[in-house]
Enzyme design. Structure first.
Site, PDB file in Angstrom:
ATOM      1  N   ASN A  64      -4.677 -43.288  64.071  1.00 25.81           N
ATOM      2  CA  ASN A  64      -6.082 -43.683  64.165  1.00 25.81           C
ATOM      3  C   ASN A  64      -6.590 -43.373  65.575  1.00 25.81           C
ATOM      4  O   ASN A  64      -6.466 -44.177  66.477  1.00 25.81           O
ATOM      5  CB  ASN A  64      -6.203 -45.182  63.853  1.00 25.81           C
ATOM      6  CG  ASN A  64      -7.655 -45.631  63.737  1.00 25.81           C
ATOM      7  OD1 ASN A  64      -8.574 -44.828  63.916  1.00 25.81           O
ATOM      8  ND2 ASN A  64      -7.861 -46.901  63.435  1.00 25.81           N
ATOM      9  N   ASN A  98     -14.826 -45.151  63.616  1.00 24.78           N
ATOM     10  CA  ASN A  98     -15.166 -44.662  62.272  1.00 24.78           C
ATOM     11  C   ASN A  98     -14.427 -45.423  61.167  1.00 24.78           C
ATOM     12  O   ASN A  98     -14.468 -45.037  60.003  1.00 24.78           O
ATOM     13  CB  ASN A  98     -14.899 -43.149  62.167  1.00 24.78           C
ATOM     14  CG  ASN A  98     -13.422 -42.800  62.410  1.00 24.78           C
ATOM     15  OD1 ASN A  98     -12.547 -43.657  62.295  1.00 24.78           O
ATOM     16  ND2 ASN A  98     -13.162 -41.549  62.739  1.00 24.78           N
ATOM     17  N   ASP A  99     -13.753 -46.519  61.523  1.00 19.29           N
ATOM     18  CA  ASP A  99     -12.948 -47.239  60.529  1.00 19.29           C
ATOM     19  C   ASP A  99     -13.793 -47.959  59.476  1.00 19.29           C
ATOM     20  O   ASP A  99     -13.425 -48.035  58.308  1.00 19.29           O
ATOM     21  CB  ASP A  99     -12.045 -48.275  61.212  1.00 19.29           C
ATOM     22  CG  ASP A  99     -10.967 -47.623  62.065  1.00 19.29           C
ATOM     23  OD1 ASP A  99     -10.922 -46.383  62.109  1.00 19.29           O
ATOM     24  OD2 ASP A  99     -10.181 -48.362  62.683  1.00 19.29           O
ATOM     25  N   GLY A 146      -7.440 -46.276  58.455  1.00 14.56           N
ATOM     26  CA  GLY A 146      -8.221 -45.848  59.626  1.00 14.56           C
ATOM     27  C   GLY A 146      -7.766 -44.570  60.303  1.00 14.56           C
ATOM     28  O   GLY A 146      -8.376 -44.119  61.265  1.00 14.56           O
ATOM     29  N   ASP A 198      -7.311 -40.652  61.147  1.00 17.19           N
ATOM     30  CA  ASP A 198      -8.416 -39.685  61.148  1.00 17.19           C
ATOM     31  C   ASP A 198      -8.025 -38.360  61.814  1.00 17.19           C
ATOM     32  O   ASP A 198      -6.877 -38.189  62.252  1.00 17.19           O
ATOM     33  CB  ASP A 198      -9.651 -40.294  61.834  1.00 17.19           C
ATOM     34  CG  ASP A 198      -9.285 -41.012  63.128  1.00 17.19           C
ATOM     35  OD1 ASP A 198      -8.394 -40.495  63.839  1.00 17.19           O
ATOM     36  OD2 ASP A 198      -9.858 -42.083  63.406  1.00 17.19           O
ATOM     37  N   ASP A 223      -4.256 -28.742  44.389  1.00 15.70           N
ATOM     38  CA  ASP A 223      -3.746 -29.904  43.670  1.00 15.70           C
ATOM     39  C   ASP A 223      -3.657 -29.611  42.166  1.00 15.70           C
ATOM     40  O   ASP A 223      -4.428 -28.807  41.639  1.00 15.70           O
ATOM     41  CB  ASP A 223      -4.727 -31.060  43.911  1.00 15.70           C
ATOM     42  CG  ASP A 223      -4.203 -32.374  43.391  1.00 15.70           C
ATOM     43  OD1 ASP A 223      -3.077 -32.747  43.741  1.00 15.70           O
ATOM     44  OD2 ASP A 223      -4.927 -33.043  42.616  1.00 15.70           O
ATOM     45  N   GLU A 255       0.304 -26.793  43.293  1.00 18.45           N
ATOM     46  CA  GLU A 255       1.175 -27.886  42.855  1.00 18.45           C
ATOM     47  C   GLU A 255       1.410 -27.714  41.348  1.00 18.45           C
ATOM     48  O   GLU A 255       0.604 -28.144  40.536  1.00 18.45           O
ATOM     49  CB  GLU A 255       0.521 -29.242  43.137  1.00 18.45           C
ATOM     50  CG  GLU A 255       1.428 -30.405  42.753  1.00 18.45           C
ATOM     51  CD  GLU A 255       0.692 -31.723  42.567  1.00 18.45           C
ATOM     52  OE1 GLU A 255       1.326 -32.773  42.713  1.00 18.45           O
ATOM     53  OE2 GLU A 255      -0.516 -31.723  42.256  1.00 18.45           O
TER      54      GLU A 255
HETATM   55 CA    CA Z   1     -10.364 -44.192  62.465  1.00 19.45          CA
END
Ligand code: CA
Length: 618
Positions: free
Chosen positions: A140, A145-146, A165, A167, A332, A361
């Protein structure tokens, strides 16, 4: 007076109507000159936008031509077919939307110039070692920005299935760590906006295909991360998801057409049996359910048969490659979408970037079913996926068992041997991604009952066999899921990634002796691999395992590396005349983990549950 009233009568309905028209989005948000494919299809979204007349105004030379304006079932969408030419110059084009010859709204669309050499980029390949990161759980770097008011889910580290959180800043802050470990490429689980109520951290429920989730950072932050990675001579792999979007995707509130997604009377899940695509005995029901069923209640199944959606996804992919300068894509649930569309996508990407790499995948346990999905496979039905690389799930499955069971005719290291012996199925076995764990399976340490010796054996194998190795973040420091085997704890926080953390495993001082032992082992092997072309692109030759000992060689030019894996619970001494076709050319060897010299290659003693990686010398 009378005449004025008449004019008003005419004007009022028009102005009311034109006021209702509101342009909300145009995607792709911008584009570039210089692609081989001159076509560009813009998706335009806005209230009643289809009731306008579209025009292009520009000062630029050889401005794009508006070939067609296409309407769909929903009047709030328009699709604009533009054609650029080799002579189209970068600049702005004003797209005007008019009613009764009066412009009611417009958009200044940018055509950028491509970065020189953009098309010639080399994608990740077997010279690389990939470090896989779950971005919410790595570090984090920006706590501001959490908890963002305009997005549904806020960070809560006490919730194992919540956002924690992590990033982009957290990743860029620890590029030294990743590079010092010896990894050369970074695959980050999806970073695009996932504005979902709950369980949004994993990133596989896209709610905006053109926007990095603000809890991770901005598009510019992602771009800057790519620049930093490239300055280090490393590569960036983006995780993309075409099979489904998130239920909170903006278009789910107002779909372009009813066939944009696969609709069922009630929630109907995919069978998740990817092998049904190649099954010669598949029932229509199973085949249909696999492709059209939803991956999850919160993941609506996209209908890639819709030609507008097909173009949208292909352009989106190319947009991110060009914008961020990507070196690879991880797709994916690759077999789940409509496979003809996926083949078109691969072809379109490789048409613009011939040396690019994409790994799909394709989660099946048999080489034959996985091999079907690799580009240029000799498939009886003529299908060519145009997907250059696949993950080696069959080898992962074997690896999960091989060191964790008694040796026998069908058990132990022979599992690795048997899977590799099926490499004839693959069009290109050197372009396969090899791994012992990832974000979807048990951490290797957990599946091996916390036996570090087995983790080291797996690390040795992954980093010395053919293909491109991939390591899941934290496995190098023995990060464990513990007793709770849920996905939430599997993707647990890297210790030291959060300002409040008391333990910092990013530094040797912060790691325990055991963790340092594993870290140093991994680093030694990764750095050796990085320095030795023979381990990246050399040929592979292996010998039938005997007595729980598996021996193979990587060789190229004058260089040969011998790998010895002893899967027994006791030390073994072997005579090596069986391996003369390689050993006769060499006098001695150096074991690269210990640095120990092996003066006599005719006899080797390998401790219990351990390996030798021996550089052969004259
Ligand atoms: Ca963050």
């Amino acid at each position: 007076m009378k005449r004025l009233a008449l004019v008003l009568l005419y004007l009022v309905p028009f102005s009311l109507f034109s006021q209702q028209i509101k342009l909300e989005r145009i995607e792709p948000t911008f584009w570039w000159t210089g692609f081989k494919n001159h076509n560009l299809q813009l998706m335009v979204y806005g209230k009643d936008i289809s009731k306008t007349t579209v025009g292009l105004v520009s000062e630029i030379k050889h401005m794009p031509e508006l070939l067609d304006v296409l309407k769909v079932a929903n009047p709030n969408y328009l699709f604009l077919d533009l054609v650029l030419s080799d002579n189209t110059e970068p600049g702005f084009v004003e797209i005007t939307f008019s009613v009764n010859n009066t412009v009611v709204t417009s958009y200044n669309y940018e055509i950028k110039e491509r970065v020189p050499g953009s098309a010639a980029r080399k994608g990740f390949n077997s010279s690389d070692a990939i470090y896989l990161i779950t971005p919410d759980r790595f570090a984090n770097g920006d706590t501001t920005n959490d908890k963002l008011g305009f997005l549904l889910e806020k960070a809560d580290r006490t919730n194992k299935d919540g956002r924690h959180g992590g990033d982009i800043k957290g990743i860029s802050d620890h590029l030294d760590y990743i590079q010092n470990l010896g990894a050369t490429a970074i695959w980050i689980n999806p970073l695009l906006e996932n504005d979902q109520q709950v369980y949004s951290y994993h990133g596989y429920s896209t709610t905006d295909y053109y926007k990095i989730d603000p809890r991770f950072g901005s598009n510019l932050d992602y771009y800057n991360l790519a620049v930093q990675i490239h300055m280090r001579g490393m590569k960036l792999i983006m995780d993309q998801v075409f099979n489904h979007c998130g239920s909170g995707h903006w278009w789910m509130r107002d779909l372009p057409s009813p066939d944009w997604i696969n609709v069922w009377p009630e929630l109907t899940r995919s069978t998740y049996r990817a092998g049904s695509v190649t099954d010669p005995y598949v029932s229509e029901r199973d085949s249909n359910l696999f492709v059209r069923g939803w991956f999850d209640k919160t993941m609506p199944d996209l209908n890639q048969r819709n030609p507008f959606l097909k173009n949208y996804l292909i352009q989106n992919s190319i947009w991110w490659i060009e914008f961020a300068g990507l070196d690879g894509i991880r797709q994916d649930t690759h077999p789940y979408p409509f496979k003809e569309m996926m083949a078109e996508w691969g072809k379109a990407v490789l048409n613009e970037y011939p040396d690019f790499n994409i790994v799909g995948e394709c989660w099946m346990n048999y080489p034959a079913t996985v091999a079907y999905w690799q580009k240029d496979a000799m498939n009886r039905d003529g299908y060519n996926s145009n997907l250059p690389s696949v993950f080696d799930f069959p080898l992962y499955d074997a690896l999960n068992k091989a060191f964790n069971e008694p040796e026998g005719w069908n058990t132990g290291v022979v599992r690795l041997y048997e899977v590799l012996a099926q490499d004839f199925s693959y069009a290109n076995p050197s372009n396969i991604v090899v791994f012992a764990d990832n974000h979807d399976v048990n951490r290797y340490l957990d599946s091996q009952h916390d036996d570090i010796r087995k983790v080291k054996l797996a690390m040795t194998f992954v980093l010395t066999t053919r293909g491109t190795p991939q390591i899941f973040y934290g496995s190098e420091i023995l990060l464990t899921t513990g007793s709770d085997k849920s996905h939430g704890t599997l993707r647990s926080d890297f210790p030291g990634g959060w300002p409040a953390d008391t333990k910092n495993a990013f530094t040797s001082q912060g790691r325990t002796d055991k963790e340092n032992d594993m870290y140093n082992f991994t680093e030694r092997l990764l750095k050796y691999r990085k320095s030795k072309e023979v381990l990246q692109t050399g040929k592979l030759c292996h010998f039938i395992p005997e007595d729980g000992i598996y021996i193979y060689f990587r060789y190229k030019g004058k260089e040969t590396v011998m790998v010895v894996i002893n899967n027994n619970e006791e030390s073994k001494t072997i005579t090596t005349s069986r391996y003369d076709e390689f050993l006769k050319k060499y006098k001695s060897g150096m074991e690269i983990i210990t640095g120990q010299t092996l003066p006599d290659l005719s006899k080797l003693t390998i401790p219990a549950k351990s390996s030798f990686v021996v550089e052969l010398m004259n």
